[in-house]
Design a protein around this motif. Structure first.
Motif, mmCIF file in Angstrom:
data_model
loop_
_atom_site.group_PDB
_atom_site.id
_atom_site.type_symbol
_atom_site.label_atom_id
_atom_site.label_comp_id
_atom_site.label_asym_id
_atom_site.label_seq_id
_atom_site.Cartn_x
_atom_site.Cartn_y
_atom_site.Cartn_z
ATOM 1 N N LYS A 33 -50.322 70.803 98.111
ATOM 2 C CA LYS A 33 -49.163 69.918 98.218
ATOM 3 C C LYS A 33 -48.476 70.098 99.559
ATOM 4 C CE LYS A 33 -48.285 69.926 93.236
ATOM 5 N NZ LYS A 33 -47.280 70.177 92.207
ATOM 6 N N THR A 34 -47.550 69.196 99.857
ATOM 7 C CA THR A 34 -46.720 69.311 101.052
ATOM 8 C C THR A 34 -45.259 69.434 100.637
ATOM 9 O OG1 THR A 34 -46.548 66.923 101.240
ATOM 10 C CG2 THR A 34 -48.315 67.980 102.492
ATOM 11 N N ALA A 35 -44.462 70.016 101.507
ATOM 12 C CA ALA A 35 -43.053 70.268 101.192
ATOM 13 C C ALA A 35 -42.156 69.149 101.700
ATOM 14 C CB ALA A 35 -42.619 71.591 101.812
ATOM 15 N N TYR A 71 -51.100 75.063 96.749
ATOM 16 C CA TYR A 71 -51.256 74.190 95.582
ATOM 17 C C TYR A 71 -51.784 72.813 95.982
ATOM 18 C CZ TYR A 71 -48.318 77.791 93.537
ATOM 19 O OH TYR A 71 -47.809 78.992 93.125
ATOM 20 N N TYR A 100 -46.309 77.550 101.906
ATOM 21 C CA TYR A 100 -46.256 77.944 100.494
ATOM 22 C C TYR A 100 -46.848 76.853 99.605
ATOM 23 C CZ TYR A 100 -44.506 79.444 95.984
ATOM 24 O OH TYR A 100 -44.425 79.835 94.669
ATOM 25 N N CYS A 101 -46.433 75.598 99.814
ATOM 26 C CA CYS A 101 -46.898 74.483 98.983
ATOM 27 C C CYS A 101 -48.387 74.203 99.194
ATOM 28 C CB CYS A 101 -46.086 73.224 99.272
ATOM 29 S SG CYS A 101 -44.346 73.338 98.784
ATOM 30 N N ASN A 148 -44.070 74.456 103.765
ATOM 31 C CA ASN A 148 -45.371 73.782 103.792
ATOM 32 C C ASN A 148 -46.511 74.773 103.586
ATOM 33 O OD1 ASN A 148 -45.234 70.917 103.974
ATOM 34 N ND2 ASN A 148 -44.408 71.124 106.039
ATOM 35 N N ASP A 191 -39.073 70.671 97.685
ATOM 36 C CA ASP A 191 -39.984 70.223 96.642
ATOM 37 C C ASP A 191 -41.403 70.260 97.175
ATOM 38 O OD1 ASP A 191 -38.134 69.594 94.571
ATOM 39 O OD2 ASP A 191 -37.582 67.784 95.653
ATOM 40 N N CYS A 192 -42.349 70.617 96.308
ATOM 41 C CA CYS A 192 -43.775 70.555 96.641
ATOM 42 C C CYS A 192 -44.324 69.283 96.010
ATOM 43 C CB CYS A 192 -44.523 71.771 96.096
ATOM 44 S SG CYS A 192 -44.062 73.328 96.880
ATOM 45 N N HIS A 226 -41.727 73.560 93.488
ATOM 46 C CA HIS A 226 -40.651 73.739 94.462
ATOM 47 C C HIS A 226 -40.661 75.164 95.000
ATOM 48 C CE1 HIS A 226 -38.640 75.560 91.002
ATOM 49 N NE2 HIS A 226 -37.835 76.142 91.863
ATOM 50 N N SER A 276 -39.581 80.162 92.834
ATOM 51 C CA SER A 276 -40.538 79.240 93.446
ATOM 52 C C SER A 276 -41.778 79.112 92.564
ATOM 53 C CB SER A 276 -40.942 79.736 94.826
ATOM 54 O OG SER A 276 -39.803 79.850 95.655
#
Length: 82
Positions: free
Chosen positions: A57-59, A55, A51-52, A49, A73-74, A30, A26
């Motif tokens: 970002k959204t998953a 950064y 985790y992302c 979500n 994917d992020c 991603h 990861s």
């Protein structure tokens, strides 16, 4: 003392087998889960979500190679239309 190492190793392995965990593969683009307990994609999506989000970002769900592996994917959040 040697047996204590084996007991500790077995304990760690048994605990890690109880939940879906993201792997070392990861990164900011991603997140890959090893899903040994059959957690739903919706539940994994929440974890992805989280985790992302670190950064900004959204998953989004990409694929599930097997029942044990799920990849998200992020992505950068979409701009809202004006």
């Amino acid at each position: 003392m040697e047996y204590l190492k084996y007991i500790l190793l077995l304990s760690i392995l048994s605990l890690s087998g109880c939940a879906a965990v993201y792997t070392d593969a990861s990164d900011a683009n991603h997140v890959t889960f090893l899903n040994s307990d059959g957690e739903s994609i919706a539940s994994l999506m929440q974890k992805a979500n989280s985790y992302c989000a670190q950064y900004g970002k959204t998953a989004s769900f990409r694929k599930s190679d097997t029942q044990l592996v799920a990849v998200f994917d992020c992505n950068w959040p979409q701009a809202s239309p004006r």
